[in-house]
Design a protein around this motif. Sequence first.
Motif, PDB file in Angstrom:
ATOM      1  N   HIS A   7       0.634  -1.139   0.025  1.00  0.00           N
ATOM      2  CA  HIS A   7      -0.030   0.008  -0.039  1.00  0.00           C
ATOM      3  C   HIS A   7       0.961   1.296   0.052  1.00  0.00           C
ATOM      4  N   VAL A   8       0.804   1.955  -1.086  1.00  0.00           N
ATOM      5  CA  VAL A   8       1.562   3.100  -1.222  1.00  0.00           C
ATOM      6  C   VAL A   8       0.731   4.342  -1.731  1.00  0.00           C
ATOM      7  N   ALA A   9       0.963   5.380  -1.153  1.00  0.00           N
ATOM      8  CA  ALA A   9       0.079   6.661  -1.338  1.00  0.00           C
ATOM      9  C   ALA A   9       0.882   7.842  -1.776  1.00  0.00           C
ATOM     10  N   ILE A  10       0.171   8.829  -2.556  1.00  0.00           N
ATOM     11  CA  ILE A  10       0.876  10.018  -2.903  1.00  0.00           C
ATOM     12  C   ILE A  10       0.019  11.313  -2.684  1.00  0.00           C
ATOM     13  N   ALA A  11       0.592  12.323  -2.340  1.00  0.00           N
ATOM     14  CA  ALA A  11      -0.183  13.524  -2.224  1.00  0.00           C
ATOM     15  C   ALA A  11       0.571  14.301  -3.013  1.00  0.00           C
ATOM     16  N   ILE A  12      -0.287  15.310  -3.936  1.00  0.00           N
ATOM     17  CA  ILE A  12       0.296  15.867  -4.707  1.00  0.00           C
ATOM     18  C   ILE A  12      -0.231  17.477  -4.420  1.00  0.00           C
ATOM     19  N   ASP A  13       0.686  18.433  -4.367  1.00  0.00           N
ATOM     20  CA  ASP A  13       0.095  19.636  -4.184  1.00  0.00           C
ATOM     21  C   ASP A  13      -0.350  20.604  -5.572  1.00  0.00           C
ATOM     22  N   GLY A  14      -0.813  21.861  -5.215  1.00  0.00           N
ATOM     23  CA  GLY A  14      -1.306  22.372  -6.481  1.00  0.00           C
ATOM     24  C   GLY A  14      -0.130  23.273  -6.847  1.00  0.00           C
ATOM     25  N   GLY A  15      -0.546  24.089  -7.934  1.00  0.00           N
ATOM     26  CA  GLY A  15       0.534  25.187  -8.452  1.00  0.00           C
ATOM     27  C   GLY A  15       0.360  25.446  -9.905  1.00  0.00           C
ATOM     28  N   GLY A  16      -0.928  24.934 -10.243  1.00  0.00           N
ATOM     29  CA  GLY A  16      -0.979  25.250 -11.927  1.00  0.00           C
ATOM     30  C   GLY A  16      -0.161  24.581 -12.763  1.00  0.00           C
ATOM     31  N   LEU A  33      11.327   2.413 -12.071  1.00  0.00           N
ATOM     32  CA  LEU A  33      10.886   1.556 -11.288  1.00  0.00           C
ATOM     33  C   LEU A  33      10.572   0.251 -12.440  1.00  0.00           C
ATOM     34  N   GLY A  34      10.459   0.546 -13.694  1.00  0.00           N
ATOM     35  CA  GLY A  34       9.860  -0.209 -14.597  1.00  0.00           C
ATOM     36  C   GLY A  34       8.303  -0.631 -14.675  1.00  0.00           C
ATOM     37  N   GLN A  35       7.614   0.026 -14.058  1.00  0.00           N
ATOM     38  CA  GLN A  35       6.075   0.072 -13.905  1.00  0.00           C
ATOM     39  C   GLN A  35       5.273   1.351 -14.088  1.00  0.00           C
ATOM     40  N   SER A  36       4.189   1.508 -14.096  1.00  0.00           N
ATOM     41  CA  SER A  36       3.493   2.757 -14.297  1.00  0.00           C
ATOM     42  C   SER A  36       3.118   2.958 -12.857  1.00  0.00           C
ATOM     43  N   VAL A  37       2.837   4.246 -12.650  1.00  0.00           N
ATOM     44  CA  VAL A  37       2.533   5.091 -11.403  1.00  0.00           C
ATOM     45  C   VAL A  37       1.239   4.538 -10.787  1.00  0.00           C
ATOM     46  N   HIS A  38       0.427   4.066 -11.966  1.00  0.00           N
ATOM     47  CA  HIS A  38      -1.057   3.453 -11.612  1.00  0.00           C
ATOM     48  C   HIS A  38      -0.939   2.145 -10.967  1.00  0.00           C
ATOM     49  N   GLU A  39       0.199   1.476 -11.060  1.00  0.00           N
ATOM     50  CA  GLU A  39       0.523   0.258 -10.376  1.00  0.00           C
ATOM     51  C   GLU A  39       1.139   0.468  -9.244  1.00  0.00           C
ATOM     52  N   VAL A  40       1.879   1.465  -9.054  1.00  0.00           N
ATOM     53  CA  VAL A  40       2.524   1.751  -7.742  1.00  0.00           C
ATOM     54  C   VAL A  40       1.703   2.290  -6.793  1.00  0.00           C
ATOM     55  N   PHE A  41       0.909   3.365  -7.100  1.00  0.00           N
ATOM     56  CA  PHE A  41       0.233   3.874  -5.910  1.00  0.00           C
ATOM     57  C   PHE A  41      -1.006   3.307  -5.909  1.00  0.00           C
ATOM     58  N   ARG A  42      -1.619   3.178  -4.556  1.00  0.00           N
ATOM     59  CA  ARG A  42      -2.882   2.340  -4.348  1.00  0.00           C
ATOM     60  C   ARG A  42      -3.811   3.524  -4.152  1.00  0.00           C
ATOM     61  N   LEU A  43      -3.298   4.885  -3.715  1.00  0.00           N
ATOM     62  CA  LEU A  43      -3.948   6.200  -3.280  1.00  0.00           C
ATOM     63  C   LEU A  43      -3.333   7.240  -3.631  1.00  0.00           C
TER      64      LEU A  43
END
Length: 91
Positions: A7-16, A33-43
Amino acid sequence: MKPFREHVAIAIDGGGIKGVMVARALAILEDHLGQSVHEVFRLAAGTSTGSIISAGIGAGLSGVEMHRLYTELGETVFRKTWRTWLWPLTR
């Protein structure tokens, strides 16, 4: 290489248009990593442009695809306003 946690999550800030940097960083991460971020991040969660990128991750877009969208459509979507011009003065 040691596998990622389940279970890996990512939080991304704003900034246009600054989201172009996050999209590029995600593309570099995918390449490493050799894999898409869709596969890496569960949230994925974000504010403003971060929510756009989070939605892209959820929709299965790659970092390269999101970076391309920012570079091609950035000037149209994130138009300069009087606030943009005054930003350096408010720092």
